[in-house]
Write an enzyme that holds these catalytic residues in place. Structure first.
Site, PDB file in Angstrom:
ATOM      1  N   CYS A  59       0.810  -1.225   0.000  1.00 60.35           N
ATOM      2  CA  CYS A  59       0.000   0.000   0.000  1.00 60.35           C
ATOM      3  C   CYS A  59       0.841   1.272   0.000  1.00 60.35           C
ATOM      4  O   CYS A  59       0.325   2.356  -0.274  1.00 60.35           O
ATOM      5  CB  CYS A  59      -0.942   0.005   1.189  1.00 60.35           C
ATOM      6  SG  CYS A  59      -1.852  -1.516   1.356  1.00 60.35           S
ATOM      7  N   HIS A  99      -3.530   6.785   2.890  1.00 56.24           N
ATOM      8  CA  HIS A  99      -3.917   5.451   2.419  1.00 56.24           C
ATOM      9  C   HIS A  99      -5.271   5.100   3.042  1.00 56.24           C
ATOM     10  O   HIS A  99      -5.544   5.420   4.192  1.00 56.24           O
ATOM     11  CB  HIS A  99      -2.858   4.424   2.816  1.00 56.24           C
ATOM     12  CG  HIS A  99      -3.259   3.037   2.448  1.00 56.24           C
ATOM     13  ND1 HIS A  99      -3.745   2.721   1.205  1.00 56.24           N
ATOM     14  CD2 HIS A  99      -3.290   1.878   3.170  1.00 56.24           C
ATOM     15  CE1 HIS A  99      -4.036   1.435   1.172  1.00 56.24           C
ATOM     16  NE2 HIS A  99      -3.778   0.915   2.348  1.00 56.24           N
ATOM     17  N   ASN A 119     -10.124  -0.787   0.553  1.00 55.55           N
ATOM     18  CA  ASN A 119      -8.669  -0.658   0.494  1.00 55.55           C
ATOM     19  C   ASN A 119      -8.185  -1.193  -0.854  1.00 55.55           C
ATOM     20  O   ASN A 119      -8.278  -2.387  -1.116  1.00 55.55           O
ATOM     21  CB  ASN A 119      -8.056  -1.451   1.662  1.00 55.55           C
ATOM     22  CG  ASN A 119      -6.536  -1.449   1.652  1.00 55.55           C
ATOM     23  OD1 ASN A 119      -5.901  -0.951   0.730  1.00 55.55           O
ATOM     24  ND2 ASN A 119      -5.957  -2.019   2.697  1.00 55.55           N
TER      25      ASN A 119
HETATM   26  N1  ACO Z   1     -17.308  -9.651  10.167  1.00 57.26           N
HETATM   27  C1  ACO Z   1     -17.539 -10.000  11.443  1.00 57.26           C
HETATM   28  N2  ACO Z   1     -16.582 -10.348  12.296  1.00 57.26           N
HETATM   29  C2  ACO Z   1     -15.309 -10.320  11.858  1.00 57.26           C
HETATM   30  C3  ACO Z   1     -14.993  -9.958  10.528  1.00 57.26           C
HETATM   31  C4  ACO Z   1     -16.052  -9.611   9.689  1.00 57.26           C
HETATM   32  N3  ACO Z   1     -15.844  -9.257   8.405  1.00 57.26           N
HETATM   33  N4  ACO Z   1     -13.658 -10.030  10.379  1.00 57.26           N
HETATM   34  C5  ACO Z   1     -13.155 -10.413  11.547  1.00 57.26           C
HETATM   35  N5  ACO Z   1     -14.156 -10.606  12.444  1.00 57.26           N
HETATM   36  C6  ACO Z   1     -14.040 -11.046  13.808  1.00 57.26           C
HETATM   37  C7  ACO Z   1     -12.821 -11.912  14.029  1.00 57.26           C
HETATM   38  O1  ACO Z   1     -13.097 -13.256  13.733  1.00 57.26           O
HETATM   39  C8  ACO Z   1     -12.546 -11.689  15.480  1.00 57.26           C
HETATM   40  O2  ACO Z   1     -13.447 -12.472  16.229  1.00 57.26           O
HETATM   41  P1  ACO Z   1     -12.955 -13.192  17.581  1.00 57.26           P
HETATM   42  O3  ACO Z   1     -12.579 -12.068  18.489  1.00 57.26           O
HETATM   43  O4  ACO Z   1     -14.157 -13.964  18.012  1.00 57.26           O
HETATM   44  O5  ACO Z   1     -11.788 -14.035  17.183  1.00 57.26           O
HETATM   45  C9  ACO Z   1     -12.923 -10.240  15.639  1.00 57.26           C
HETATM   46  O6  ACO Z   1     -13.857  -9.909  14.634  1.00 57.26           O
HETATM   47  C10 ACO Z   1     -11.726  -9.367  15.388  1.00 57.26           C
HETATM   48  O7  ACO Z   1     -11.893  -8.308  16.158  1.00 57.26           O
HETATM   49  P2  ACO Z   1     -10.754  -7.251  16.209  1.00 57.26           P
HETATM   50  O8  ACO Z   1      -9.426  -7.864  15.932  1.00 57.26           O
HETATM   51  O9  ACO Z   1     -10.908  -6.477  17.440  1.00 57.26           O
HETATM   52  O10 ACO Z   1     -11.125  -6.369  14.960  1.00 57.26           O
HETATM   53  P3  ACO Z   1     -10.464  -5.026  14.654  1.00 57.26           P
HETATM   54  O11 ACO Z   1     -11.197  -3.962  15.351  1.00 57.26           O
HETATM   55  O12 ACO Z   1      -8.974  -5.115  14.837  1.00 57.26           O
HETATM   56  O13 ACO Z   1     -10.744  -4.860  13.114  1.00 57.26           O
HETATM   57  C11 ACO Z   1      -9.586  -5.056  11.040  1.00 57.26           C
HETATM   58  C12 ACO Z   1     -10.208  -5.806  12.214  1.00 57.26           C
HETATM   59  C13 ACO Z   1     -10.665  -4.212  10.389  1.00 57.26           C
HETATM   60  C14 ACO Z   1      -9.033  -6.055  10.052  1.00 57.26           C
HETATM   61  C15 ACO Z   1      -8.478  -4.145  11.582  1.00 57.26           C
HETATM   62  O14 ACO Z   1      -7.623  -4.893  12.376  1.00 57.26           O
HETATM   63  C16 ACO Z   1      -7.675  -3.480  10.520  1.00 57.26           C
HETATM   64  O15 ACO Z   1      -8.147  -2.604   9.840  1.00 57.26           O
HETATM   65  N6  ACO Z   1      -6.401  -3.862  10.408  1.00 57.26           N
HETATM   66  C17 ACO Z   1      -5.507  -3.227   9.447  1.00 57.26           C
HETATM   67  C18 ACO Z   1      -5.725  -3.806   8.102  1.00 57.26           C
HETATM   68  C19 ACO Z   1      -4.944  -3.008   7.112  1.00 57.26           C
HETATM   69  O16 ACO Z   1      -4.909  -1.806   7.208  1.00 57.26           O
HETATM   70  N7  ACO Z   1      -4.268  -3.611   6.185  1.00 57.26           N
HETATM   71  C20 ACO Z   1      -3.500  -2.776   5.290  1.00 57.26           C
HETATM   72  C21 ACO Z   1      -2.618  -3.421   4.492  1.00 57.26           C
HETATM   73  S1  ACO Z   1      -3.412  -4.196   3.136  1.00 57.26           S
HETATM   74  C22 ACO Z   1      -2.176  -4.441   1.986  1.00 57.26           C
HETATM   75  O17 ACO Z   1      -1.061  -4.080   2.165  1.00 57.26           O
HETATM   76  C23 ACO Z   1      -2.567  -5.175   0.729  1.00 57.26           C
END
Ligand code: ACO
Length: 331
Positions: A116, A256, A286
């Site tokens: 990214c 980003h 994204n």
């Molecule tokens: N729908 C419902 N529940 C979900 C989903 C979904 N789509 N995805 C994950 N969950 C669940 C998980 O299974 C987990 O459940 P558990 O606690 O029972 O195991 C829980 O939600 C995860 O909760 P959190 O980790 O607290 O979620 P968070 O608030 O961290 O949000 C997210 C997750 C959106 C992925 C966040 O961590 C994030 O944005 N991370 C950065 C991602 C990013 O920016 N990537 C960039 C690089 S991409 C690239 O370079 C190509």
């Protein structure tokens, strides 16, 4: 050696597929809800490329739009840089495919893989060639077809990504405008947090790797999130400092587009009001290397960026990588 020539963005262009996939659509595919996706990420819908389209096809449309705006002929382009982690092929580079498609017969071409952060890595690379007088006109493109590398059964990743492409032309500009500062970094120790495990020389594609879905993106979302919140705010500030400015001088932030909560961190660090930050992740998700150039093109087209404005670009991504730049807008 000091720069011989100042460089800046002289035009922008972008393309996103017309196929819209909403959060409601995803509710039918994986166990998720519109409410979860919106509150955790800010994403409402994303564009997904039709089956007959690959990364270079989107890149070419975005590039042609930026070229048209610049008034340059394809033969006047000296270099094409395509930032992507979803190339059409490993070989040839997507940049070479674009070079041929747009008829930029005098251009050298290569891809940049910094996830990214790739588009900012690209404009910083372009700046060096213009500054030294090596090249005059450079096309920098960020293009991704992430949907082809997405496991549509994995709710952790499939709700996040979208497809698209954005392009800019970087050329010599007057000394009072242009790319004033740049900042890039990497931390390979975090490489395991965001990766496509198979399909390379370490683990070539095989029946087993395909069955295990190892050619799809894997991401440790919460670890990437912690890194992203920290780095987006500090990298944005670094670009301001390196330009010899203070945050009061910043007119607009084009970050980003991974997660609205991550963007908010950078916005607060720069002490900007919400109207000074471009956000399109609600519509596009994204798009990795394409996110920033598509956002930049949107901001220009909506008249939010004007000549003389100090614009901060900031991004982070797999690698891990990060990058930022402060650009005094040239037109
Ligand atoms: N729908 C419902 N529940 C979900 C989903 C979904 N789509 N995805 C994950 N969950 C669940 C998980 O299974 C987990 O459940 P558990 O606690 O029972 O195991 C829980 O939600 C995860 O909760 P959190 O980790 O607290 O979620 P968070 O608030 O961290 O949000 C997210 C997750 C959106 C992925 C966040 O961590 C994030 O944005 N991370 C950065 C991602 C990013 O920016 N990537 C960039 C690089 S991409 C690239 O370079 C190509």
């Amino acid at each position: 050696m000091g720069a011989l020539f100042c460089s800046g963005i002289i035009s922008t262009g972008s393309y996103v597929p017309d196929n819209i996939v909403t959060n409601k659509d995803l509710e039918n595919i994986v166990e998720t809800t519109d409410e979860w996706i919106v509150t955790r990420t800010g994403i409402r819908e994303r564009r997904i490329a039709h089956a007959n389209m690959a990364t270079s096809d989107m890149a070419v449309i975005a590039a042609k739009r930026a070229m048209k705006e610049s008034g340059l002929a394809p033969e006047e382009i000296d270099l094409i840089l395509v930032a992507t982690v979803t190339p059409d092929n490993n070989v040839p580079s997507t940049a070479c495919i674009v070079q041929y498609s747009i008829g930029a017969v005098n251009a050298a071409a290569f891809d940049i893989n910094a996830a990214c952060s790739g588009f900012i890595y690209g404009i910083i690379t372009a700046k060096q060639f213009v500054a030294t007088g090596t090249y005059e006109n450079i096309l920098v493109i960020g293009a991704e077809c992430l949907s082809r590398f997405t496991d549509w059964k994995d709710r952790n990743t499939c709700v996040l990504f979208g497809d698209g492409a954005g392009a800019v032309v970087i050329s010599r500009v007057d000394s009072e405008v242009g790319i004033l500062s740049q900042y890039m970094g990497a931390d390979g120790s975090g490489g395991e947090l965001l990766k496509v495990e198979a399909g390379g020389s370490r683990k070539p594609a095989s029946l087993e790797t395909v069955e295990q879905g190892l050619h799809y993106f894997y991401m440790d979302g919460s670890e990437v999130f912690k890194f992203a919140v920290r780095i987006m705010a500090s990298a944005a500030m670094e670009a301001v400092k390196l330009a010899g400015l203070t945050r009061e001088c910043v007119d607009y932030l084009v970050p980003h587009q991974a997660n609205i909560r991550i963007i908010e961190g950078a916005r607060k660090r720069l002490n900007l009001t919400k109207d000074k930050v471009y956000v399109n992740l609600d519509r596009y998700g994204n798009m990795s290397a394409a996110s920033i150039p598509v956002a930049l093109d949107g901001a220009v087209r909506e008249g939010l960026i004007k000549r003389g404005h100090n614009i901060v670009l900031v991004g982070f991504g797999g690698g891990l990588t990060w990058a930022s730049a402060l650009i005094k807008w040239a037109y």
